[in-house]
Design a protein around this motif. Structure first.
Motif, PDB file in Angstrom:
ATOM      1  N   LEU A   1       0.820  -1.206   0.000  1.00  0.00           N
ATOM      2  CA  LEU A   1       0.000   0.000   0.000  1.00  0.00           C
ATOM      3  C   LEU A   1       0.860   1.264   0.000  1.00  0.00           C
ATOM      4  O   LEU A   1       0.491   2.282  -0.589  1.00  0.00           O
ATOM      5  CB  LEU A   1      -0.943  -0.011   1.206  1.00  0.00           C
ATOM      6  CG  LEU A   1      -2.057  -1.067   1.143  1.00  0.00           C
ATOM      7  CD1 LEU A   1      -2.730  -1.219   2.492  1.00  0.00           C
ATOM      8  CD2 LEU A   1      -3.085  -0.703   0.072  1.00  0.00           C
ATOM      9  N   GLN A   2       2.007   1.209   0.656  1.00  0.00           N
ATOM     10  CA  GLN A   2       2.926   2.345   0.616  1.00  0.00           C
ATOM     11  C   GLN A   2       3.439   2.571  -0.802  1.00  0.00           C
ATOM     12  O   GLN A   2       3.589   3.715  -1.252  1.00  0.00           O
ATOM     13  CB  GLN A   2       4.101   2.099   1.570  1.00  0.00           C
ATOM     14  CG  GLN A   2       3.749   2.272   3.032  1.00  0.00           C
ATOM     15  CD  GLN A   2       4.878   1.882   3.957  1.00  0.00           C
ATOM     16  OE1 GLN A   2       5.956   1.472   3.511  1.00  0.00           O
ATOM     17  NE2 GLN A   2       4.641   1.974   5.252  1.00  0.00           N
TER      18      GLN A   2
ATOM     19  N   GLU B   1      -6.939  10.035   0.416  1.00  0.00           N
ATOM     20  CA  GLU B   1      -7.113   9.864   1.858  1.00  0.00           C
ATOM     21  C   GLU B   1      -7.431   8.412   2.211  1.00  0.00           C
ATOM     22  O   GLU B   1      -7.012   7.904   3.258  1.00  0.00           O
ATOM     23  CB  GLU B   1      -8.232  10.782   2.368  1.00  0.00           C
ATOM     24  CG  GLU B   1      -7.877  12.265   2.307  1.00  0.00           C
ATOM     25  CD  GLU B   1      -8.988  13.138   2.869  1.00  0.00           C
ATOM     26  OE1 GLU B   1     -10.032  12.576   3.269  1.00  0.00           O
ATOM     27  OE2 GLU B   1      -8.816  14.372   2.905  1.00  0.00           O
ATOM     28  N   VAL B   2      -8.170   7.739   1.338  1.00  0.00           N
ATOM     29  CA  VAL B   2      -8.489   6.330   1.580  1.00  0.00           C
ATOM     30  C   VAL B   2      -7.220   5.488   1.531  1.00  0.00           C
ATOM     31  O   VAL B   2      -7.035   4.574   2.339  1.00  0.00           O
ATOM     32  CB  VAL B   2      -9.510   5.820   0.542  1.00  0.00           C
ATOM     33  CG1 VAL B   2      -9.808   4.345   0.751  1.00  0.00           C
ATOM     34  CG2 VAL B   2     -10.790   6.633   0.602  1.00  0.00           C
ATOM     35  N   VAL B   3      -6.325   5.795   0.588  1.00  0.00           N
ATOM     36  CA  VAL B   3      -5.053   5.073   0.494  1.00  0.00           C
ATOM     37  C   VAL B   3      -4.235   5.285   1.768  1.00  0.00           C
ATOM     38  O   VAL B   3      -3.649   4.332   2.316  1.00  0.00           O
ATOM     39  CB  VAL B   3      -4.259   5.539  -0.746  1.00  0.00           C
ATOM     40  CG1 VAL B   3      -2.889   4.864  -0.792  1.00  0.00           C
ATOM     41  CG2 VAL B   3      -5.035   5.229  -2.024  1.00  0.00           C
ATOM     42  N   GLU B   4      -4.205   6.518   2.259  1.00  0.00           N
ATOM     43  CA  GLU B   4      -3.474   6.800   3.498  1.00  0.00           C
ATOM     44  C   GLU B   4      -4.091   6.058   4.676  1.00  0.00           C
ATOM     45  O   GLU B   4      -3.377   5.527   5.539  1.00  0.00           O
ATOM     46  CB  GLU B   4      -3.475   8.315   3.760  1.00  0.00           C
ATOM     47  CG  GLU B   4      -2.627   9.108   2.781  1.00  0.00           C
ATOM     48  CD  GLU B   4      -1.157   8.760   2.883  1.00  0.00           C
ATOM     49  OE1 GLU B   4      -0.573   8.915   3.969  1.00  0.00           O
ATOM     50  OE2 GLU B   4      -0.591   8.290   1.875  1.00  0.00           O
ATOM     51  N   ASP B   5      -5.419   6.009   4.733  1.00  0.00           N
ATOM     52  CA  ASP B   5      -6.098   5.267   5.805  1.00  0.00           C
ATOM     53  C   ASP B   5      -5.747   3.781   5.746  1.00  0.00           C
ATOM     54  O   ASP B   5      -5.554   3.137   6.785  1.00  0.00           O
ATOM     55  CB  ASP B   5      -7.619   5.436   5.692  1.00  0.00           C
ATOM     56  CG  ASP B   5      -8.081   6.823   6.103  1.00  0.00           C
ATOM     57  OD1 ASP B   5      -7.280   7.546   6.736  1.00  0.00           O
ATOM     58  OD2 ASP B   5      -9.226   7.199   5.782  1.00  0.00           O
ATOM     59  N   ALA B   6      -5.660   3.247   4.542  1.00  0.00           N
ATOM     60  CA  ALA B   6      -5.321   1.832   4.378  1.00  0.00           C
ATOM     61  C   ALA B   6      -3.903   1.554   4.874  1.00  0.00           C
ATOM     62  O   ALA B   6      -3.645   0.523   5.509  1.00  0.00           O
ATOM     63  CB  ALA B   6      -5.466   1.426   2.917  1.00  0.00           C
ATOM     64  N   ILE B   7      -2.978   2.465   4.575  1.00  0.00           N
ATOM     65  CA  ILE B   7      -1.595   2.296   5.046  1.00  0.00           C
ATOM     66  C   ILE B   7      -1.548   2.303   6.568  1.00  0.00           C
ATOM     67  O   ILE B   7      -0.899   1.454   7.196  1.00  0.00           O
ATOM     68  CB  ILE B   7      -0.697   3.412   4.479  1.00  0.00           C
ATOM     69  CG1 ILE B   7      -0.579   3.266   2.958  1.00  0.00           C
ATOM     70  CG2 ILE B   7       0.685   3.378   5.126  1.00  0.00           C
ATOM     71  CD1 ILE B   7       0.162   4.406   2.296  1.00  0.00           C
TER      72      ILE B   7
END
Length: 509
Positions: A291-292, A306-312
């Protein structure tokens, strides 16, 4: 919310992919399943797939609940199923009537070769005058962006991982249950495979969602939505050392060694079962890295970042939690070992003094032999080493611990009990790295166990920056200046420790 956030509704659509057949139920029923399989199936394992490889493998085991299933993606229109690669046997040659049409299917390459020979020219895959379809040697494929390549990697590695889980569940666990006469107790089977079936089911559903995701943000959302469900990996990772221990015990039994070797050869696996059992541990600790990588190529201004950051954040927390639980488990096991080897200790159980933070052997001034130091959350325990045992020498509670960092010898430091000033231990580390490590944790525990309550300002400075702050200890500034420091009383509490260039300033309340 990124586009595709409402894909939950798509899961119930009529064109949803069919769910995998469940061949093995939860491990709680292993006892009854092994008992019921002891009849007709005793001594035999029904499923064989000798033409698969590790990279492209179908279902090779037909267990008690899936004996009619074939490889992934293959189905039979016939009412009776045949093993993969089998040829139906006819009692007599099939008869044709006059209306039958005889089809002679000639491979295209052979047809082109024959045409080339008849024309006396070179064999070509396509000509202008040929009525055959034109075959292009290099079919153009759309060029993928870096973000799309990362998305593809996440999906494809998940597909391979689910195939490996399927092999563990069906090709090994299911076969062990079907065989019935293997020298394995149900409890040993349960420990060996733990909750691998739950993980297989969970990741199969995760894979279905990932394959339907239209873009990177939807991929990330899959992990956010399932943040709590990843807890099943904690159970598996905590049990993994026990699983390895059971498997190594199995390798001492000739019949089990033969069974696992035959399974591996039949399945065309290049790696043994032990490697496959490690895959869930490896996979759960890799999600946040994938994910990073996704985030690196995702435009921060695009919808869904923001969703990608939340997943990380979610998957990093999962990995951190599993690592922390594993560390605590290892320390608990080590603590039990120390207690069993410790002689002349009359105090309470060592577990009452918190986690084992550090342990090591040091030369101590005026002592001939090395001493063993065990640093707990609330106490420093010092013992003599005698063969495999530890003879209790003394202990210092961290709330009374005094640390002198600078000595004449750069590798030395001094610890003492402020309630017993004469009891001092000048310790020599083996190198500067070892000295820095011990000083770091000694300072930290002195602050954490200090009886006076720290003001809010001091907590803000010390609480979140133990690893970064060089002088976080209550006694740091004073102890580094004097080998015989004055005692600090409870009312002298640090408000702030500030670094100004090469000097450190400590203020007291």
């Amino acid at each position: 919310m990124p586009e595709g956030a409402g894909r939950d509704s798509q899961k119930k659509s009529s064109n949803q992919a069919a769910k995998r057949p469940s061949s093995v139920s939860s491990l709680s029923s292993i006892v009854s399943r092994m008992a019921s399989s002891g009849g007709a199936s005793r001594g035999s394992c029904t499923s064989v797939n000798t033409v698969c490889s590790d990279s492209d493998r179908g279902a090779s085991l037909s267990s008690s609940a899936s004996s009619a299933s074939l490889q992934d993606g293959h189905s039979s229109s016939s009412s009776s199923s045949l093993p993969y690669g089998a040829v139906p046997a006819y009692t007599s040659s099939p008869q044709r009537n006059g209306s039958d049409i005889s089809l002679d299917l000639t491979p295209l390459s052979q047809l082109l070769e024959e045409r080339g020979r008849s024309s006396g020219g070179a064999v070509t895959m396509a000509t202008k005058d040929s009525n055959l379809p034109t075959l292009s040697a290099t079919t153009p494929t759309p060029k993928l962006s870096r973000l799309e390549r990362v998305v593809r990697e996440i999906v494809e590695t998940e597909q391979a991982y689910v195939r490996d889980l399927k092999s563990i569940v069906e090709d090994y666990l299911g076969c062990i249950i079907d065989c019935g006469d293997l020298p394995l107790k149900p409890q040993e089977v349960s420990t060996l495979f733990c909750n691998i079936e739950d993980i297989y089911e969970f990741n199969s559903e995760l894979l279905e969602d990932l394959e339907r995701c239209p873009h990177a943000a939807a991929i990330a959302e899959c992990f956010v939505e399932r943040s709590e469900a990843f807890d099943i990996y904690t159970i598996y990772c905590m049990n993994y050392p026990n699983s390895v221990a059971i498997l190594r015990d199995c390798m001492k039994n000739e019949s089990l060694v033969r069974f696992f070797q035959e399974r591996q050869a039949t399945l065309c696996h290049s790696l043994p079962l032990e490697t496959y059992l490690l895959k869930p541990v490896q996979r759960i600790l890799k999600y946040h890295l994938l994910l990073q990588e996704l985030s690196k190529h995702f435009d921060k201004n695009d919808t869904g970042y923001e969703v990608v950051e939340d997943a990380i954040i979610t998957m990093t927390a999962v990995a951190w939690y599993i690592n922390d639980m594993k560390r605590k488990q290892e320390h608990a096991v080590r603590l039990q070992e120390i207690e069993s080897l410790l002689v002349n200790w009359t105090g309470p159980d060592l577990s009452g003094f918190g986690e084992l933070v550090l342990e090591g052997s040091f030369r101590v001034q005026r002592v001939k032999k090395e001493r063993a130091f065990f640093l707990f959350d609330k106490m420093l325990l010092i013992a003599k080493k005698r063969l495999e045992h530890f003879i209790y020498s003394t202990h210092i509670f961290c709330c009374n611990l005094v640390l002198v960092e600078n000595m004449k010898d750069p590798l030395c430091f001094k610890v003492s009990d402020q309630t017993i000033p004469k009891q001092q231990h000048i310790v020599q580390a083996k190198n500067q790295e070892e000295k820095r490590l011990w000083l770091h944790y000694l300072k930290r525990l002195i602050v954490e166990n200090h009886p006076a309550s720290l003001p809010q300002k001091a907590r803000q400075v010390l609480g979140d920056n133990f690893c970064q702050c060089k002088y976080q200890c209550l006694f740091s500034l004073i102890m580094t200046q004097f080998e015989s420091p004055p005692l600090l009383h409870g009312w002298m509490t640090p408000v702030a420790i500030i670094e100004e260039g090469d000097s450190q300033v400590c203020s007291f309340w």
